[in-house]
Design an enzyme around this catalytic site. Structure first.
Site, short mmCIF file in Angstrom:
data_model
loop_
_atom_site.label_atom_id
_atom_site.label_comp_id
_atom_site.label_asym_id
_atom_site.label_seq_id
_atom_site.Cartn_x
_atom_site.Cartn_y
_atom_site.Cartn_z
N LEU A 139 -56.70 1.76 -12.85
CA LEU A 139 -56.49 2.58 -11.68
C LEU A 139 -56.86 1.54 -10.40
O LEU A 139 -57.95 0.97 -10.51
CB LEU A 139 -57.43 3.72 -11.80
N ASP A 140 -56.12 1.60 -9.48
CA ASP A 140 -56.31 0.51 -8.47
C ASP A 140 -56.56 1.40 -6.99
O ASP A 140 -55.80 2.31 -6.68
CB ASP A 140 -54.95 -0.14 -8.01
N LYS A 170 -52.37 -5.57 -14.35
CA LYS A 170 -51.29 -6.61 -14.67
C LYS A 170 -50.42 -6.23 -15.81
O LYS A 170 -49.36 -6.40 -16.01
CB LYS A 170 -51.69 -8.02 -14.68
N GLY A 171 -51.07 -5.72 -17.04
CA GLY A 171 -50.47 -5.36 -18.24
C GLY A 171 -49.46 -4.15 -17.94
O GLY A 171 -48.47 -4.40 -17.97
N ASN A 209 -48.26 -3.33 -15.02
CA ASN A 209 -47.43 -3.51 -14.19
C ASN A 209 -46.11 -4.20 -14.62
O ASN A 209 -45.08 -4.08 -14.35
CB ASN A 209 -48.04 -4.24 -12.92
N LEU A 249 -44.61 -19.52 -6.21
CA LEU A 249 -45.33 -20.39 -4.90
C LEU A 249 -45.23 -19.47 -3.64
O LEU A 249 -45.31 -19.75 -2.34
CB LEU A 249 -44.58 -21.64 -4.47
N GLY A 307 -41.26 -20.00 -2.80
CA GLY A 307 -40.28 -19.68 -3.83
C GLY A 307 -41.03 -20.00 -5.18
O GLY A 307 -42.17 -19.54 -5.45
N ASP A 357 -46.19 -9.56 -10.97
CA ASP A 357 -45.86 -8.87 -12.26
C ASP A 357 -44.29 -8.40 -12.26
O ASP A 357 -43.87 -8.29 -13.23
CB ASP A 357 -46.58 -7.73 -12.19
N SER A 411 -44.18 0.07 -6.39
CA SER A 411 -43.38 -0.67 -5.72
C SER A 411 -42.31 -1.56 -6.36
O SER A 411 -41.34 -2.16 -5.86
CB SER A 411 -44.42 -1.77 -4.92
#
Length: 295
Positions: free
Chosen positions: A11-12, A39-40, A42, A212, A216, A243, A282
């Site tokens: 939960l963010d 991260k998982g 996402n 980067l 890119g 992600d 997003s």
């Protein structure tokens, strides 16, 4: 070929601030929002939105039902996700007016993996199946060893960088997906070309994608090196950019696309993601990315 993501579900708690706080500083936030992330999670949602049938293995705590629900709503197979006692993983994220962020991570249930749980999940997967990993769960070295024994294709996003990664046999990784900070920490040098040179020397058979940011990304394997520019957009929140890139990269691989086309697709998807707030929310659908490529 099956795709398994064994990773975090968080939960963010996202705070909009004028600037990222410094040590000892107190600052009032302009807004506070709660999103489903990790991260998982996402990366699983990014893969699902890109058209990849993906199984997610992970642990949620007592308040983690929204995490399970958002995976299901986005087409992720949640059959391996288990609920345990205690709190889910969560993050406290600051996002400044330039859309840059900093993240404080609490592992919670993501740090409660057991060898028995890992073995039970991996029983259903075998040679040639893809395993996607990040460093937001415990026993990562054990997961890598067991998956390697089963001849799975192991894809690692070495984030966050910490001492737990020192226990992982990186020679067992098939594909590294990392940003410039992670690359510098693994290779011991900041110059992107030097990072890639060190990675080729240390892990000659591995494929490496080095993202980067505004510059890119670069792809490298034993035979090829190619670059992709970033697409310029007004950035709102960069939280899930990497992600999103990961999910679309894996989708491109499974579709058998040429690497140059995969990187272009990833850059377009990431550009859409940073133009929106939140993490999982997003991430664009494949149809959006295709439309963007036709403009």
């Amino acid at each position: 070929m099956k795709v398994l993501n064994m990773g975090s579900l968080n939960l963010d708690y996202v705070y909009t601030v004028d600037h990222i706080l410094k040590g000892g500083e107190t600052l009032a936030s302009k807004k506070m929002e709660v999103f489903c992330g990790g991260k998982g999670l996402n990366q699983s949602i990014a893969m699902a939105k890109a058209g990849v049938p993906v199984f997610h293995a992970g642990l949620i705590g007592e308040e983690g039902e929204p995490l399970l629900a958002v995976c299901q709503e986005n087409g992720v197979d949640t059959g391996y996700i288990q609920k345990i006692e205690g709190k889910s993983g969560h993050t406290i994220i600051q996002v400044d007016k330039e859309a840059q962020n900093c993240i404080l991570l609490y592992g919670g249930s993501n740090r409660s993996f057991t060898k028995e749980y890992i073995d039970r999940v991996l029983e259903d997967f075998g040679e040639g199946d893809l395993l996607i990993l990040q460093n937001e769960i415990n026993l990562l070295d054990y997961v890598v060893d067991r998956a390697y024994d089963k001849n799975m294709v192991i894809i690692l996003n070495p984030s966050p960088m910490d001492e737990a990664l020192e226990a992982v046999d990186m020679g067992k990784i098939s594909i590294f997906l990392m940003n410039e900070i992670e690359g510098a920490q693994i290779a011991g040098t900041e110059n992107p070309e030097d990072v890639l040179a060190v990675m080729k020397e240390k892990f000659p058979q591995a494929r490496v994608v080095l993202t980067l940011g505004r510059d890119g990304c670069i792809y490298q394997d034993s035979e090829k090196l190619c670059r992709q520019s970033a697409y310029e957009v007004k950035a709102v929140d960069t939280t899930a950019a990497g992600d999103t890139f990961t999910g679309y990269f894996i989708a491109g691989l499974l579709k058998g696309m040429e690497i140059e086309k995969i990187l272009d697709m990833c850059a377009r998807a990431s550009a859409i993601a940073v133009s929106r707030k939140g993490a999982a929310a997003s991430i664009p659908m494949m149809e959006e990315v295709i439309r963007a490529s036709q403009k």
